[in-house]
Scaffold this motif. Structure first.
Motif, PDB file in Angstrom:
ATOM      1  N   LEU A  69       2.529   9.040  -3.870  1.00  0.00           N
ATOM      2  CA  LEU A  69       1.547  10.399  -4.375  1.00  0.00           C
ATOM      3  C   LEU A  69       2.096  11.067  -5.335  1.00  0.00           C
ATOM      4  N   GLY A  70       3.417  10.737  -5.651  1.00  0.00           N
ATOM      5  CA  GLY A  70       3.957  11.684  -6.964  1.00  0.00           C
ATOM      6  C   GLY A  70       3.710  10.748  -8.229  1.00  0.00           C
ATOM      7  N   LEU A  71       3.164   9.325  -8.080  1.00  0.00           N
ATOM      8  CA  LEU A  71       3.198   8.505  -9.229  1.00  0.00           C
ATOM      9  C   LEU A  71       1.846   8.775  -9.997  1.00  0.00           C
ATOM     10  N   ASP A  72       1.603   8.609 -11.311  1.00  0.00           N
ATOM     11  CA  ASP A  72       0.686   9.051 -12.034  1.00  0.00           C
ATOM     12  C   ASP A  72      -0.407   7.910 -12.083  1.00  0.00           C
ATOM     13  N   ARG A  73      -1.691   8.123 -13.106  1.00  0.00           N
ATOM     14  CA  ARG A  73      -2.816   7.217 -13.053  1.00  0.00           C
ATOM     15  C   ARG A  73      -2.256   5.778 -13.577  1.00  0.00           C
ATOM     16  N   VAL A  74      -1.193   6.093 -14.448  1.00  0.00           N
ATOM     17  CA  VAL A  74      -0.787   4.782 -15.167  1.00  0.00           C
ATOM     18  C   VAL A  74      -0.311   3.717 -13.921  1.00  0.00           C
ATOM     19  N   PHE A  75       0.497   4.208 -13.199  1.00  0.00           N
ATOM     20  CA  PHE A  75       0.964   3.109 -12.087  1.00  0.00           C
ATOM     21  C   PHE A  75      -0.355   2.496 -11.210  1.00  0.00           C
ATOM     22  N   PHE A  76      -1.228   3.345 -10.842  1.00  0.00           N
ATOM     23  CA  PHE A  76      -2.361   2.790  -9.973  1.00  0.00           C
ATOM     24  C   PHE A  76      -3.185   1.931 -10.820  1.00  0.00           C
ATOM     25  N   GLU A  77      -3.380   1.730 -12.033  1.00  0.00           N
ATOM     26  CA  GLU A  77      -4.040   1.105 -12.952  1.00  0.00           C
ATOM     27  C   GLU A  77      -3.428  -0.419 -12.929  1.00  0.00           C
ATOM     28  N   ARG A  78      -1.958  -0.242 -12.598  1.00  0.00           N
ATOM     29  CA  ARG A  78      -1.437  -1.847 -12.745  1.00  0.00           C
ATOM     30  C   ARG A  78      -0.959  -2.294 -11.207  1.00  0.00           C
ATOM     31  N   CYS A  79      -1.025  -1.313 -10.434  1.00  0.00           N
ATOM     32  CA  CYS A  79      -0.661  -1.902  -9.076  1.00  0.00           C
ATOM     33  C   CYS A  79      -1.793  -1.608  -7.809  1.00  0.00           C
ATOM     34  N   SER A  80      -2.006  -2.712  -7.165  1.00  0.00           N
ATOM     35  CA  SER A  80      -3.165  -2.639  -6.535  1.00  0.00           C
ATOM     36  C   SER A  80      -2.897  -2.009  -5.074  1.00  0.00           C
ATOM     37  N   THR A  81      -4.032  -1.356  -4.512  1.00  0.00           N
ATOM     38  CA  THR A  81      -3.820  -0.665  -3.100  1.00  0.00           C
ATOM     39  C   THR A  81      -3.209  -1.720  -2.318  1.00  0.00           C
ATOM     40  N   GLY A  82      -3.683  -3.032  -2.133  1.00  0.00           N
ATOM     41  CA  GLY A  82      -3.087  -4.011  -1.123  1.00  0.00           C
ATOM     42  C   GLY A  82      -1.832  -4.136  -1.293  1.00  0.00           C
ATOM     43  N   ASP A  83      -1.104  -4.169  -2.361  1.00  0.00           N
ATOM     44  CA  ASP A  83       0.238  -4.312  -2.937  1.00  0.00           C
ATOM     45  C   ASP A  83       1.083  -3.172  -2.212  1.00  0.00           C
ATOM     46  N   ILE A  84       0.516  -1.899  -2.327  1.00  0.00           N
ATOM     47  CA  ILE A  84       0.900  -0.767  -1.716  1.00  0.00           C
ATOM     48  C   ILE A  84       1.142  -0.908  -0.285  1.00  0.00           C
ATOM     49  N   MET A  85      -0.163  -1.243   0.262  1.00  0.00           N
ATOM     50  CA  MET A  85      -0.034  -1.523   1.547  1.00  0.00           C
ATOM     51  C   MET A  85       0.645  -2.528   2.366  1.00  0.00           C
ATOM     52  N   ALA A  86       0.797  -3.589   1.535  1.00  0.00           N
ATOM     53  CA  ALA A  86       1.748  -4.435   1.996  1.00  0.00           C
ATOM     54  C   ALA A  86       3.462  -3.909   2.133  1.00  0.00           C
ATOM     55  N   HIS A  87       3.543  -3.100   1.108  1.00  0.00           N
ATOM     56  CA  HIS A  87       4.825  -2.117   1.217  1.00  0.00           C
ATOM     57  C   HIS A  87       5.066  -1.552   2.292  1.00  0.00           C
ATOM     58  N   ALA A  88       4.134  -0.929   2.795  1.00  0.00           N
ATOM     59  CA  ALA A  88       4.046   0.253   3.673  1.00  0.00           C
ATOM     60  C   ALA A  88       3.840  -0.284   5.124  1.00  0.00           C
TER      61      ALA A  88
END
Length: 547
Positions: A69-88
């Protein structure tokens, strides 16, 4: 560790002919009490360690969520939601397993192995050496396989991220898929990703499947050596029959630590791989950060000033905005221009979504790079062309603008956004669920719901980035009647191609290829701006301007 000793003592009494029913009953009772003690203590320490691992999993998942939640828009432009879900999900579960059952098994195996070897050495040193002779081969074999398992499990997690992201995007876009009858195509693609995940998982399972038989083989080889050499020692009366039975029992107990080497190696390698992936995520830092000594004075004027502002998106060299000189606010400011001229980019910079050079963007006559992100953003309400709605009720979605607002304030915001009447016509009114991303509402209703949320926030700056494009003309006029109410403490920025909407603005800015080519009132631009005049004539001839 006491049970084999008690068992050996009982066998020695039987062999010597000194055993009685009372002594055997006493030995059996001691074995039973020891077993109950083992069960009780094992429950306690497993509860403590595995309970800790569950708390660790919760803390780690909360930390990932808070960090993302603290990361900015640039991070989400290069990292997919699926990858974040896999981490979590998968990665945190693997770390929990390593710190829970993996730690339990490792401690259990280590303590048991050391204790068992100590008891075995006490019985006979040479026989213990024979029993442990195959152990170095297991260590070498496990080390080779562990390296391969690390690489393969990393590929499993990457494939899982791809599968998760594809499933998410498919479900979010379900209406488009239905319209274009893409169900079979998406199913085949999902099947290919699923087969890829199975294939990578099987490669991990192949290595895991080699570890257990290897550990069992080493244990059985040790047993074979003990039976051969230990039997001779009993015949030669070097050790007693009871000691030999106890030694065999200890060797059986040693097989579990040998097998645990493979199992723990598998769990630990998964945990280490997942932990490294999580650490990579947690090391990600936003490009936009607060200054070390921010200017914390309260905002007096919701005014933006742009001075020779140039901007390129991070990681690219193409300039999207060029030499922008502009004063925005207070009042109603319209922004228009051809597609790709930089309108949305300009709005994102105002909302502090991307970094800008010092001395190019000012808020309240202060350089934004001297202000905290929170100070600027909490003065801005945002309505996008594709509004974000959560899968909750209409009331809760509007209430997000100001969580402490009353019911009357929520309804007043809905009236200002010209959607209150339509909400009351729904079967459950404000308690109607909007569905995933507002699937139960039309495009215009979603935009007006987002507008109501922004109006409820009552922030001094309102940015509408083409957020009224799906609204009909009559409804648009109702909204404009409220937006046009003069307020010296409010700045409203409206991005649109619709001249009927723009001509009510106090000032209109025309962008072309990232530059401000003209600005002024509707009448002034009709006289001075060729691009604005072309837009006006096209919409006038098509009847979009009405009367």
């Amino acid at each position: 560790m006491l049970i084999p000793r008690l068992l050996g003592s009982g066998v020695d009494r039987l062999d010597a002919g000194t055993a009685t029913g009372q002594t055997l009953l006493k030995t059996g009772g001691l074995i039973l009490l020891t077993g109950l003690g083992v069960a009780g203590l094992r429950f306690v320490w497993r509860y403590q360690i595995i309970g800790f691992s569950r708390r660790l999993e919760r803390i780690l998942r909360d930390r990932i969520f808070e960090h993302v939640l603290g990361l900015d828009r640039v991070f989400f432009e290069r990292c997919s939601t699926g990858d974040i879900m896999a981490h979590a999900t998968n990665d945190t579960a693997s770390v929990q397993m390593a710190c829970g059952m993996g730690l339990v098994a490792a401690i259990d195996a280590l303590v048991m192995a050391v204790a068992v070897i100590g008891f075995m050495l006490h019985i006979n040193v040479s026989l213990t050496f024979m029993a442990l002779l195959p152990m170095p081969f297991l260590v070498l074999f496990t080390r080779i396989l562990a390296t391969r398992m690390h690489r393969r499990f990393n590929r499993v997690q990457q494939q899982f991220a791809l599968l998760t992201e594809f499933a998410r995007t498919t479900l979010v876009s379900i209406r488009l898929i239905k319209v274009y009858t893409l169900e079979r195509l998406q199913t085949r693609h999902f099947d290919r990703l699923g087969r890829g995940l199975v294939r990578e998982s099987l490669r991990v399972a192949t290595i895991q499947g080699l570890l257990f038989p290897a550990a069992t083989l080493v244990g059985n080889l040790g047993m074979l050596l003990v039976l051969y050499f230990g039997g001779r020692l009993v015949i030669l009366s070097v050790i007693s029959l009871g000691e030999f039975v106890a030694f065999i029992s200890y060797l059986f107990m040693l097989i579990w630590p040998m097998m645990a080497v493979g199992w723990v190696t598998n769990i630990m390698q998964r945990g280490v791989t997942s932990l490294r992936r999580i650490q990579t995520l947690l090391r990600a830092r936003p490009i936009l950060t607060d200054p070390p000594r921010p200017d914390e004075r309260p905002v007096r004027e919701p005014v933006f000033t742009l001075r020779r502002l140039d901007f390129s998106y991070p990681g690219t060299s193409r300039r999207v905005l060029r030499d922008i000189e502009l004063e925005i606010g207070p009042g109603l400011i319209g922004i228009t221009g051809r597609s790709g001229s930089g309108k949305s980019t300009l709005c994102r910079l105002l909302a502090r979504m991307y970094p800008v050079a010092d001395g190019t963007l000012f808020f309240d006559h202060r350089d934004v790079n001297t202000l905290t992100l929170d100070l600027v953003r909490r003065h801005i309400a945002w309505v996008d062309q594709e509004p974000t709605l959560f899968g909750d009720t209409i009331y809760e979605n509007i209430l997000l603008g100001r969580p402490g607002a009353t019911r009357d304030e929520v309804e007043e915001a809905a009236r200002q956004a010209a959607i209150h009447g339509e909400i009351l016509e729904l079967p459950r009114g404000y308690q109607t669920p909007v569905g995933e991303r507002g699937v139960n509402l039309s495009g215009g209703q979603r935009q007006r719901l987002a507008l109501a949320r922004a109006l409820l926030s009552n922030r001094p700056v309102l940015i509408i980035d083409d957020g009224l494009s799906a609204i009909d003309v009559d409804t648009e006029e109702k909204i404009l009647s409220w937006l046009c109410q003069p307020r010296a403490d409010r700045t409203v920025v409206v991005v649109s191609h619709r001249i009927k909407l723009l001509r009510s603005m106090d000032r209109i800015v025309v962008l072309e290829q990232g530059r401000v080519i003209h600005q002024g009132s509707h009448r002034e631009l009709l006289e001075r701006s060729r691009l604005y005049r072309i837009m006006y004539e096209k919409q006038h001839s098509s009847g979009e301007l009405g009367g």
